[in-house]
Motif scaffolding. Structure first.
Motif, PDB file in Angstrom:
ATOM      1  N   GLY A 151       0.818  -1.201   0.000  1.00 40.81           N
ATOM      2  CA  GLY A 151       0.000   0.000   0.000  1.00 40.81           C
ATOM      3  C   GLY A 151       0.857   1.257   0.000  1.00 40.81           C
ATOM      4  N   ARG A 152       0.218   2.362  -0.260  1.00 39.21           N
ATOM      5  CA  ARG A 152       0.918   3.654  -0.272  1.00 39.21           C
ATOM      6  C   ARG A 152       1.348   4.012   1.146  1.00 39.21           C
ATOM      7  NH1 ARG A 152      -0.557   9.175   0.504  1.00 39.21           N
ATOM      8  NH2 ARG A 152       0.296  10.636  -1.038  1.00 39.21           N
ATOM      9  N   PRO A 153       2.604   4.428   1.358  1.00 39.74           N
ATOM     10  CA  PRO A 153       3.032   4.847   2.696  1.00 39.74           C
ATOM     11  C   PRO A 153       2.265   6.077   3.168  1.00 39.74           C
ATOM     12  CG  PRO A 153       4.927   4.437   1.274  1.00 39.74           C
ATOM     13  CD  PRO A 153       3.714   4.434   0.395  1.00 39.74           C
ATOM     14  N   GLY A 154       2.158   6.223   4.472  1.00 39.20           N
ATOM     15  CA  GLY A 154       1.493   7.384   5.043  1.00 39.20           C
ATOM     16  C   GLY A 154       2.471   8.508   5.323  1.00 39.20           C
ATOM     17  N   LYS A 155       1.932   9.688   5.597  1.00 35.89           N
ATOM     18  CA  LYS A 155       2.765  10.818   5.998  1.00 35.89           C
ATOM     19  C   LYS A 155       1.871  11.911   6.565  1.00 35.89           C
ATOM     20  CE  LYS A 155       2.999  12.879   1.334  1.00 35.89           C
ATOM     21  NZ  LYS A 155       3.939  13.353   0.287  1.00 35.89           N
ATOM     22  N   SER A 156       2.490  12.881   7.205  1.00 33.96           N
ATOM     23  CA  SER A 156       1.766  14.039   7.723  1.00 33.96           C
ATOM     24  C   SER A 156       2.374  15.310   7.146  1.00 33.96           C
ATOM     25  CB  SER A 156       1.819  14.069   9.253  1.00 33.96           C
ATOM     26  OG  SER A 156       3.156  14.107   9.722  1.00 33.96           O
ATOM     27  N   ILE A 157       1.521  16.318   6.974  1.00 32.75           N
ATOM     28  CA  ILE A 157       1.925  17.514   6.232  1.00 32.75           C
ATOM     29  C   ILE A 157       1.471  18.760   6.978  1.00 32.75           C
ATOM     30  CG2 ILE A 157       1.676  18.756   4.033  1.00 32.75           C
ATOM     31  CD1 ILE A 157       0.891  15.974   2.820  1.00 32.75           C
ATOM     32  N   LEU A 158       2.348  19.719   7.076  1.00 35.07           N
ATOM     33  CA  LEU A 158       2.011  21.037   7.619  1.00 35.07           C
ATOM     34  C   LEU A 158       1.538  21.927   6.480  1.00 35.07           C
ATOM     35  CD1 LEU A 158       2.091  23.117   9.998  1.00 35.07           C
ATOM     36  CD2 LEU A 158       4.444  23.641   9.280  1.00 35.07           C
ATOM     37  N   ASN A 159       0.346  22.517   6.642  1.00 31.76           N
ATOM     38  CA  ASN A 159      -0.210  23.473   5.679  1.00 31.76           C
ATOM     39  C   ASN A 159      -0.309  22.888   4.273  1.00 31.76           C
ATOM     40  OD1 ASN A 159      -0.486  25.487   7.659  1.00 31.76           O
ATOM     41  ND2 ASN A 159       1.646  26.113   7.396  1.00 31.76           N
ATOM     42  N   TYR A 160      -1.018  21.774   4.186  1.00 30.29           N
ATOM     43  CA  TYR A 160      -1.224  21.074   2.917  1.00 30.29           C
ATOM     44  C   TYR A 160      -1.851  22.018   1.874  1.00 30.29           C
ATOM     45  CZ  TYR A 160      -3.223  17.667  -0.360  1.00 30.29           C
ATOM     46  OH  TYR A 160      -3.571  16.953  -1.475  1.00 30.29           O
ATOM     47  N   SER A 191       4.932  21.695   4.027  1.00 28.58           N
ATOM     48  CA  SER A 191       6.125  20.903   4.318  1.00 28.58           C
ATOM     49  C   SER A 191       5.707  19.593   4.971  1.00 28.58           C
ATOM     50  CB  SER A 191       7.090  21.664   5.231  1.00 28.58           C
ATOM     51  OG  SER A 191       6.492  21.936   6.492  1.00 28.58           O
ATOM     52  N   VAL A 192       6.538  18.584   4.828  1.00 31.27           N
ATOM     53  CA  VAL A 192       6.264  17.271   5.420  1.00 31.27           C
ATOM     54  C   VAL A 192       6.719  17.281   6.875  1.00 31.27           C
ATOM     55  CG1 VAL A 192       6.851  14.822   5.368  1.00 31.27           C
ATOM     56  CG2 VAL A 192       6.406  16.055   3.230  1.00 31.27           C
ATOM     57  N   LEU A 193       5.811  16.885   7.768  1.00 30.05           N
ATOM     58  CA  LEU A 193       6.156  16.771   9.179  1.00 30.05           C
ATOM     59  C   LEU A 193       6.740  15.406   9.501  1.00 30.05           C
ATOM     60  CD1 LEU A 193       3.013  18.446  10.810  1.00 30.05           C
ATOM     61  CD2 LEU A 193       5.338  19.366  10.757  1.00 30.05           C
ATOM     62  N   GLY A 194       6.136  14.351   8.958  1.00 30.03           N
ATOM     63  CA  GLY A 194       6.600  13.000   9.205  1.00 30.03           C
ATOM     64  C   GLY A 194       6.358  12.117   8.006  1.00 30.03           C
ATOM     65  N   GLY A 195       7.328  11.260   7.680  1.00 28.91           N
ATOM     66  CA  GLY A 195       7.212  10.397   6.520  1.00 28.91           C
ATOM     67  C   GLY A 195       8.132  10.828   5.389  1.00 28.91           C
ATOM     68  N   LYS A 215      11.291  11.665   7.348  1.00 30.61           N
ATOM     69  CA  LYS A 215      11.254  12.353   8.632  1.00 30.61           C
ATOM     70  C   LYS A 215      10.546  11.482   9.670  1.00 30.61           C
ATOM     71  CE  LYS A 215      11.415  17.154   7.022  1.00 30.61           C
ATOM     72  NZ  LYS A 215      10.764  18.498   7.113  1.00 30.61           N
ATOM     73  N   MET A 216      10.957  11.638  10.926  1.00 28.18           N
ATOM     74  CA  MET A 216      10.430  10.828  12.017  1.00 28.18           C
ATOM     75  C   MET A 216       8.903  10.867  12.039  1.00 28.18           C
ATOM     76  SD  MET A 216      11.987   9.089  14.574  1.00 28.18           S
ATOM     77  CE  MET A 216      13.447  10.025  15.046  1.00 28.18           C
ATOM     78  N   SER A 217       8.280   9.692  12.035  1.00 28.50           N
ATOM     79  CA  SER A 217       6.821   9.619  11.986  1.00 28.50           C
ATOM     80  C   SER A 217       6.179   9.498  13.360  1.00 28.50           C
ATOM     81  CB  SER A 217       6.389   8.438  11.106  1.00 28.50           C
ATOM     82  OG  SER A 217       6.928   7.224  11.597  1.00 28.50           O
ATOM     83  N   LEU A 218       6.988   9.342  14.395  1.00 29.17           N
ATOM     84  CA  LEU A 218       6.528   9.435  15.776  1.00 29.17           C
ATOM     85  C   LEU A 218       7.195  10.655  16.392  1.00 29.17           C
ATOM     86  CD1 LEU A 218       6.060   6.310  15.136  1.00 29.17           C
ATOM     87  CD2 LEU A 218       6.297   5.968  17.594  1.00 29.17           C
ATOM     88  N   PHE A 219       6.398  11.654  16.740  1.00 21.03           N
ATOM     89  CA  PHE A 219       6.982  12.870  17.297  1.00 21.03           C
ATOM     90  C   PHE A 219       5.990  13.521  18.253  1.00 21.03           C
ATOM     91  CE2 PHE A 219       5.138  14.157  13.148  1.00 21.03           C
ATOM     92  CZ  PHE A 219       4.223  15.121  13.570  1.00 21.03           C
ATOM     93  N   GLY A 220       6.499  14.429  19.057  1.00 18.37           N
ATOM     94  CA  GLY A 220       5.657  15.127  20.020  1.00 18.37           C
ATOM     95  C   GLY A 220       5.887  16.626  19.994  1.00 18.37           C
ATOM     96  N   ASN A 221       4.827  17.373  20.324  1.00 16.99           N
ATOM     97  CA  ASN A 221       4.906  18.823  20.533  1.00 16.99           C
ATOM     98  C   ASN A 221       5.390  19.617  19.331  1.00 16.99           C
ATOM     99  OD1 ASN A 221       3.976  18.858  23.240  1.00 16.99           O
ATOM    100  ND2 ASN A 221       6.006  18.232  23.971  1.00 16.99           N
ATOM    101  N   THR A 253      -2.272  17.911   8.301  1.00 18.18           N
ATOM    102  CA  THR A 253      -2.908  16.913   7.450  1.00 18.18           C
ATOM    103  C   THR A 253      -2.249  15.563   7.662  1.00 18.18           C
ATOM    104  OG1 THR A 253      -3.498  18.525   5.748  1.00 18.18           O
ATOM    105  CG2 THR A 253      -3.410  16.218   5.071  1.00 18.18           C
ATOM    106  N   SER A 254      -3.072  14.572   7.920  1.00 18.65           N
ATOM    107  CA  SER A 254      -2.560  13.198   7.984  1.00 18.65           C
ATOM    108  C   SER A 254      -3.018  12.452   6.743  1.00 18.65           C
ATOM    109  CB  SER A 254      -3.065  12.482   9.243  1.00 18.65           C
ATOM    110  OG  SER A 254      -4.476  12.344   9.222  1.00 18.65           O
ATOM    111  N   GLU A 255      -2.114  11.690   6.174  1.00 18.87           N
ATOM    112  CA  GLU A 255      -2.429  10.807   5.055  1.00 18.87           C
ATOM    113  C   GLU A 255      -2.146   9.389   5.523  1.00 18.87           C
ATOM    114  OE1 GLU A 255      -1.603  13.788   1.253  1.00 18.87           O
ATOM    115  OE2 GLU A 255      -0.238  12.098   1.608  1.00 18.87           O
ATOM    116  N   SER A 256      -3.185   8.703   5.958  1.00 16.58           N
ATOM    117  CA  SER A 256      -2.982   7.371   6.509  1.00 16.58           C
ATOM    118  C   SER A 256      -2.606   6.387   5.401  1.00 16.58           C
ATOM    119  CB  SER A 256      -4.239   6.894   7.240  1.00 16.58           C
ATOM    120  OG  SER A 256      -5.352   6.842   6.383  1.00 16.58           O
TER     121      SER A 256
END
Length: 589
Positions: A484-493, A499-503, A511-517, A527-530
């Motif tokens: 399947g397509r990998p997931g990722k998270s995005i700031l201001n999609y 920019s990509v936050l994780g993935g 970029k680290m896909s487990l992060f805090g704060n 934006t999360s792309e599961s």
């Protein structure tokens, strides 16, 4: 001459189903009376009844990740307090991962069931609390120590003989970012347990103690027999598999897991020898969580309809070497254990099972995609925390496509409804949509992931913490199915400052896909792309008409239909050119 059992088949079935109905009623009460959306809207809880020695008698179809942990936490609570020190009306609270718990947010409430002056059993309820302190609001995915996960509660009485212990309740209020929910949720759990107690007492009143005890023992034997019969349908042998979790929240290195399943007639040995060591981050699993993940992974392919009780555990043996990350010990963080760890334990067991029964096992699911937000309300300045258990794609099965945008195996939970979030928190849901082409190609296609955007409205000091797996390679396919397509998270999609936050980034970096704060300002969006689910079988064997329907439904794009399935639309766009399809498929083999 053998004494005839007073438990006839009809009585057995009536009591068996009544026990399940009691657990279901407990869940209804908890959902109707709790204060937190993660309980009443997202259904992140489980309810169970236990024998006087802690053995699981019955459990509602709530969170599978709790199926093998409830009896362990109940026993630990009783052992720590001492059964002679537990009075009628007492309620014990705990969440310690190393005393029967899983991760810090899952709090377990246990109360005795008294009848004729003696303890005959226990009722337990486990639910996810939105916040119990810790390094980040809701999820401390980058924890390095258990105390960073949040408040650790060893088994402690919170009610004594029916009266609340105010010092304990005040202590809980002082250690959460959401104290306004504490009293309401505690009362909801108290009502939930009361329903369990009254329900079991009703069975005693109607049938008597002897019938109840004999029914429970027959119930254990019944589930054990059904489970052993199911194991016999798996060929004897030893089946190995390995897998990886993307990261531990501290290091970008993947976290390794190995398993060996040995099928010996009507028994299974699960051996995790070769699994990596305890890691520095939050992807560690205590015994209760590891056992639970192994049990629910197997449940899918043994006898899913068999009653849930301790009889299920008898034919299944689990070997956990010391020092591995799925046999963690204090002070290792376990914050990601129920989801990131639990799902990967299930994944690797499914991969091993696929070597034994390839005609029955699904491709891999999406993993986990959760995010939690914390910040202050624009007008009042009061603090809020809310989380979302974002669903993704399930793996395809040997008989059909994987489910689209569905929460994973570990819980019959729900994602947070946008209407609820927008009502209570300073956010706006800008989009919730399927991600085309996110399901792995196969004879049967993997389920689609979801793109969801939360925009911050008015608040200037919001943080988001994320727990997402399947961001490096995506959920694996099976029997020539594609991942399947990998997931990722995005700031201001979709914005200029996206920019990509994780993935994976557009440049191919990760970029680290487990992060805090991670900070969010007013007007920013997360934006999360599961991830999507893996495919099952050769994509070239997929029925061409099914590919056309996927194109017309927006599930598969024409480019992917051509490149993965060998299917090309005619210029009219409403039929398949089967000659071109056949030729193209032959060239792709």
């Amino acid at each position: 001459m053998k004494e005839k059992s007073p438990v006839d088949p009809i009585t057995f079935e009536v009591i068996r189903n009544q026990l399940v109905a009691i657990c279901n009623q407990m869940g209804t009460i908890l959902r109707k009376t709790s204060y937190s959306p993660i309980l009443y809207d997202m259904i992140d809880f489980s309810n169970s009844l236990h024998f006087k020695n802690g053995d699981l008698i019955s459990q509602a179809d709530n969170c599978p990740t709790h199926i093998g942990a409830m009896h362990i936490s109940t026993r630990e609570a009783v052992n720590v307090i001492g059964i002679d020190n537990i009075a009628e009306g007492d309620i014990i609270i705990s969440n310690d991962p190393y005393q029967g718990g899983t991760h810090i947010p899952d709090i377990i409430f246990t109360t005795p069931i008294y009848y004729n002056g003696s303890i005959v059993g226990f009722a337990s309820s486990r639910g996810h609390w939105i916040d119990l302190g810790g390094a980040a609001a809701g999820i401390s995915s980058s924890s390095r120590h258990l105390v960073e996960d949040g408040l650790v509660i060893v088994p402690t009485k919170i009610y004594s003989k029916g009266e609340p212990i105010s010092s304990v309740i005040n202590f809980l209020r002082a250690n959460t970012r959401m104290p306004q929910c504490v009293d309401g949720d505690i009362n909801a759990f108290r009502a939930t347990l009361a329903a369990g107690v009254l329900g079991v007492k009703g069975i005693f009143d109607r049938y008597g103690e002897d019938v109840f005890y004999q029914t429970v023992q027959k119930l254990f034997d019944y589930t054990e027999t059904r489970t052993r019969n199911a194991i016999r349908r798996i060929p004897n042998g030893q089946y190995r598999a390995s897998d990886e979790v993307d990261c531990d929240g501290i290091s970008p290195d993947s976290v390794h897991i190995e398993v060996s399943l040995t099928i010996n007639d009507d028994e299974i040995l699960i051996d995790f020898e070769g699994t990596g060591p305890v890691n520095k981050g939050s992807v560690n699993s205590p015994i209760a969580n590891t056992y639970s993940a192994a049990y629910y992974a197997l449940k899918f392919f043994l006898d899913p309809d068999a009653p849930q009780n301790s009889g299920y555990y008898r034919p299944i043996k689990i070997k956990l070497p010391e020092g591995i990350w799925i046999n963690a010990a204090w002070p290792a963080s376990t914050r990601a254990c129920t989801t990131a760890a639990g799902e990967k334990i299930a994944d690797v067991i499914w991969k091993a099972l696929a070597k034994a029964i390839p005609e029955r096992v699904n491709a891999a699911n999406y993993g986990v995609s959760s995010e939690f937000f914390g910040g202050s309300y624009p007008k009042t300045g009061g603090y809020f925390v809310f989380g979302d258990l974002a669903p993704g794609g399930w793996g395809a099965t040997p008989e059909c496509d994987g489910m689209n945008v569905t929460y994973n195996r570990d819980g019959n939970c729900m994602d947070l409804a946008p209407e609820t979030a927008e009502l209570f928190y300073p956010v706006f849901c800008e989009r919730r949509e399927f991600i085309p082409d996110s399901g792995g190609a196969g004879k049967y296609r993997g389920g689609l992931g979801m793109r969801q955007t939360w925009k911050i409205v008015g608040s200037k000091d919001v943080t988001v913490s994320q727990m997402m797996t399947g961001t490096k390679t995506g959920a694996s396919g099976i029997n020539m199915g594609k991942p399947g397509r990998p997931g990722k998270s995005i700031l201001n999609y979709g914005e200029k400052n996206e920019s990509v936050l994780g993935g994976l980034t557009p440049e191919g970096d990760w970029k680290m896909s487990l992060f805090g704060n991670s900070p969010l300002n007013d007007g920013d969006s997360y934006t999360s792309e599961s991830p999507g689910g893996g495919g099952w079988g050769n994509p070239l064997d997929r029925d061409a008409q099914s590919v056309l329907e996927d194109i017309l439904d927006g599930i598969v794009t024409p480019d992917k239909a051509k490149n993965e399935y060998g299917v090309v639309l005619t210029e009219a766009g409403d039929e398949i050119d089967y000659k071109r399809t056949t030729a193209l498929r032959e060239s792709m083999k």
